[in-house]
Design an enzyme around this catalytic site. Structure first.
Site, PDB file in Angstrom:
ATOM      1  N   GLU A   1      30.887 -13.051  -7.226  1.00  0.00           N
ATOM      2  CA  GLU A   1      29.435 -13.104  -7.286  1.00  0.00           C
ATOM      3  C   GLU A   1      28.948 -12.622  -8.641  1.00  0.00           C
ATOM      4  OE1 GLU A   1      27.689 -10.642  -4.331  1.00  0.00           O
ATOM      5  OE2 GLU A   1      27.910 -12.105  -2.718  1.00  0.00           O
TER       6      GLU A   1
ATOM      7  N   HIS B   1      29.790   1.996  -3.494  1.00  0.00           N
ATOM      8  CA  HIS B   1      29.354   0.972  -2.535  1.00  0.00           C
ATOM      9  C   HIS B   1      29.131   1.521  -1.134  1.00  0.00           C
ATOM     10  CE1 HIS B   1      30.106  -1.953  -5.658  1.00  0.00           C
ATOM     11  NE2 HIS B   1      31.357  -1.562  -5.742  1.00  0.00           N
TER      12      HIS B   1
ATOM     13  N   ARG C   1      26.133  -5.890  14.129  1.00  0.00           N
ATOM     14  CA  ARG C   1      26.243  -4.665  14.931  1.00  0.00           C
ATOM     15  C   ARG C   1      25.044  -3.784  14.632  1.00  0.00           C
ATOM     16  NH1 ARG C   1      27.422  -1.236  10.801  1.00  0.00           N
ATOM     17  NH2 ARG C   1      28.777  -1.998   9.133  1.00  0.00           N
TER      18      ARG C   1
END
Length: 613
Positions: A201, A236, A298
């Site tokens: 990306e 992250h 979730r």
């Protein structure tokens, strides 16, 4: 038909949180636990509990067959997976359904559709959801991937196709760094997910992490519950989250939330889910500069901030939708009220590279009072073990304004008591005080850029030590002095308007040890101090294992020349990789580390000797 007995296939704070709502709804609860969690809080809170295996997650919480056996044995008619572990495992979800039980989550096809990042992005493009520029192709050859990175333009982000939770993700700034980053990413992805495929990306230089809570039912209805900002991250991993996102105008909010609903409808989504977006915030939040990243199928760790601003109990919605009911509210009935901020409190030591800290919580007090919610799975006296994620609590503040919420959260964390296990409370306090956070302009690179500026001091300053000495020598007249039943005496003094707490603790495994707490940071006072030699920076060159774990890489050989900061051994423990580095220039005089080997805490892995002058 409403669920009567709910098994929670998880542990820690999320299991406790699900149990609270289930109990309020009159639903009987079943906890599962490993041998390490026999006395855990979630076990105590549930109506009944079933042992499912040894401490290691792969032998207990990741054993779907044992969880299904526990459901049958306990009479459960539904399973709630929480987050992590098996929560996004489509095969487990299908096994639950095949066993005739209610699965509290999305259907397995939706999990599969969003589980692989490349396929999910292709589906989003087809649904008209904007996605980040990148390469999603089947050709996984190193040459092809490098060529695609060149075409996209550096910096780029390598991401595991099956990744999540920050694992299998590497930023690459130059072509010469690509091969090494790709190899590292693939190794981590294979170990974590059993799949080493990656996608590439474009890396956004001023990125903000914006996500939208969505909810669908089995009758075709999908709503959003507005956005969260999760931009404050380290490696992250989210650190502090808030809702709504600072600087989000109504037009941009409508655009991103509508895109999230389209994304959920594209996979016939049922239950709670999160659509994650990356925003290029170089010119503020704009609808044309926000792109889809992935979907988490979730309940999210940070769901309490959404609950705080909407007044919705998302777990109650999960249980009702799983039981076949329609969504309890339509989109027009949902609105934002006030502001909420959540901080993740970890058992880790920022002064030692955020190494997880294990041991018994001899002191654990996060205070009480209106406006603050504490979600935790531990109590004072519980042990933090090396087997699971080191998060010990979530502290959530809600107020009418963002600034009021920020101050309330900062003050609560500044007064936190966590000892002798180390915590990141002081680090969180400093993050909440950083000008970028105060102004609401945080991007995902803030912590990496600021580095040591956000770390609490490794040693208390002279004024704190003076206050500690006063408190220890003359505790009687000082406000707040008390002798606890747990054989800890505390004294509090004011230092420049801030409270300094000095505690004389009596632990079973050590003599009474005085420690100082200020601003969420704790320091043990000499002569009881334990130096952090195990972090890989010992003055005598000894590199010790900081905790039990598995060696996943050995980067040097005995006799090799090394320089200060050079990685020597990489240890995997508590779901993270920890690189142990050379404390100074020298030679590897001893090396006792083999890739794949299990090591105990304190084990000598290597010794570095300085070059003869």
């Amino acid at each position: 038909m409403m669920i009567s007995t709910l098994l929670i296939a998880n542990r820690g704070e999320i299991a406790c949180r699900v149990i609270r709502t289930a109990r309020a709804m009159g639903v009987r609860t079943v906890a599962v636990y490993s041998e390490a969690d026999a006395s855990a809080l979630h076990v105590a809170l549930a109506d009944t509990a079933v042992l499912i295996g040894p401490a290691a997650a792969r032998d207990s919480y990741l054993r779907g067959d044992r969880i299904l056996e526990a459901a049958r044995a306990s009479g459960a008619d539904a399973i709630h997976p929480g987050y992590g572990f098996l929560s996004e495992n489509a095969d487990f979800a299908q096994a639950v359904i095949d066993a005739g039980l209610t699965w509290v989550g999305p259907n397995p096809d939706s999990i599969r559709a969003m589980g692989l990042k490349d396929a999910a992005k292709a589906r989003m493009i087809a649904a008209g959801v904007p996605v980040t520029p990148g390469y999603l192709g089947e050709d996984q050859g190193e040459a092809r991937l490098a060529a695609e990175a060149d075409a996209i333009g550096y910096p780029v982000l390598i991401k595991a196709v099956a990744g999540g939770g920050g694992k299998g993700m590497r930023r690459v700034d130059a072509p010469g760094d690509f091969a090494a980053a790709l190899a590292s990413c693939r190794r981590e992805a294979a170990a974590s997910f059993g799949d080493d495929r990656v996608l590439i990306e474009k890396y956004i230089l001023s990125p903000r992490h914006i996500e939208v809570q969505v909810f669908g039912d089995g009758h075709g209805n999908v709503v959003h519950l507005f956005e969260r900002d999760c931009s404050l991250q380290r490696r992250h991993q989210k650190v502090i989250e808030e809702a709504p996102a600072p600087g989000m105008d109504e037009a941009t909010r409508e655009a991103v939330c509508d895109a999230a609903v389209r994304a959920a409808k594209a996979v016939d989504y049922v239950g709670a889910g999160t659509i994650e977006f990356i925003a290029d915030a170089g010119e503020g939040l704009r609808a044309d500069r926000i792109w889809f990243m992935e979907m988490n199928t979730r309940l999210q760790v940070e769901h309490p901030v959404t609950e705080a601003i909407t007044g919705v109990d998302l777990v109650e919605w999960q249980l009702r939708v799983a039981a076949g009911e329609r969504l309890p509210a339509a989109q027009a009935e949902l609105s934002i009220r006030g502001h909420a901020i959540e901080a993740r409190l970890y058992a880790e030591d920022p002064a030692r590279g955020f190494l997880p800290s294990i041991g018994r919580l001899e002191a654990f007090d996060l205070g009480d009072g209106a406006g603050i919610r504490i979600d935790t799975g531990v109590r004072q006296g519980d042990a933090v073990t090396p087997y699971y994620d080191p998060m010990i609590a979530k502290v959530i503040a809600w107020e009418h304004t963002r600034e009021e919420a920020r101050v309330a959260l900062r003050d609560r964390l500044a007064g936190a008591t966590v000892w002798p296990v180390r915590s990141n409370a002081g680090f969180l306090v400093r993050a909440l005080e950083h000008p970028a956070f105060v102004s609401g302009t945080v991007d995902t690179g803030l912590i990496a850029r600021e580095g040591d500026a956000l770390l609490p001091p490794a040693e208390p300053d002279a004024a704190v030590l003076a206050a500690a000495a006063t408190a220890m020598v003359q505790p009687g007249p000082l406000a707040g002095f008390r002798l606890n039943a747990g054989a800890r005496c505390e004294a509090r003094v004011l230092l420049d308007g801030q409270a300094v707490t000095v505690t004389l603790g009596a632990a079973a495994e050590r003599p009474a040890a005085p420690y100082v707490m200020q601003g969420g940071q704790s320091w043990t006072l000499a002569p009881w101090r334990v130096d952090g030699a195990a972090a890989g920076g010992a003055s005598d060159g000894a590199i010790l294992s900081p905790m039990p774990g598995r060696i996943i890489a050995v980067a040097v050989e005995q006799g090799a020349q090394v320089v200060r900061g050079q990685p020597l051994v990489t240890l995997e423990a508590m779901k993270m990789e920890h690189a142990l580095v050379a404390p100074f220039d020298g030679v590897v005089a001893e090396l006792d580390a083999v890739t794949g080997g299990q090591v105990a805490e304190g084990r000598l892995l290597a010794r570095i000797e300085k070059d003869a002058a």
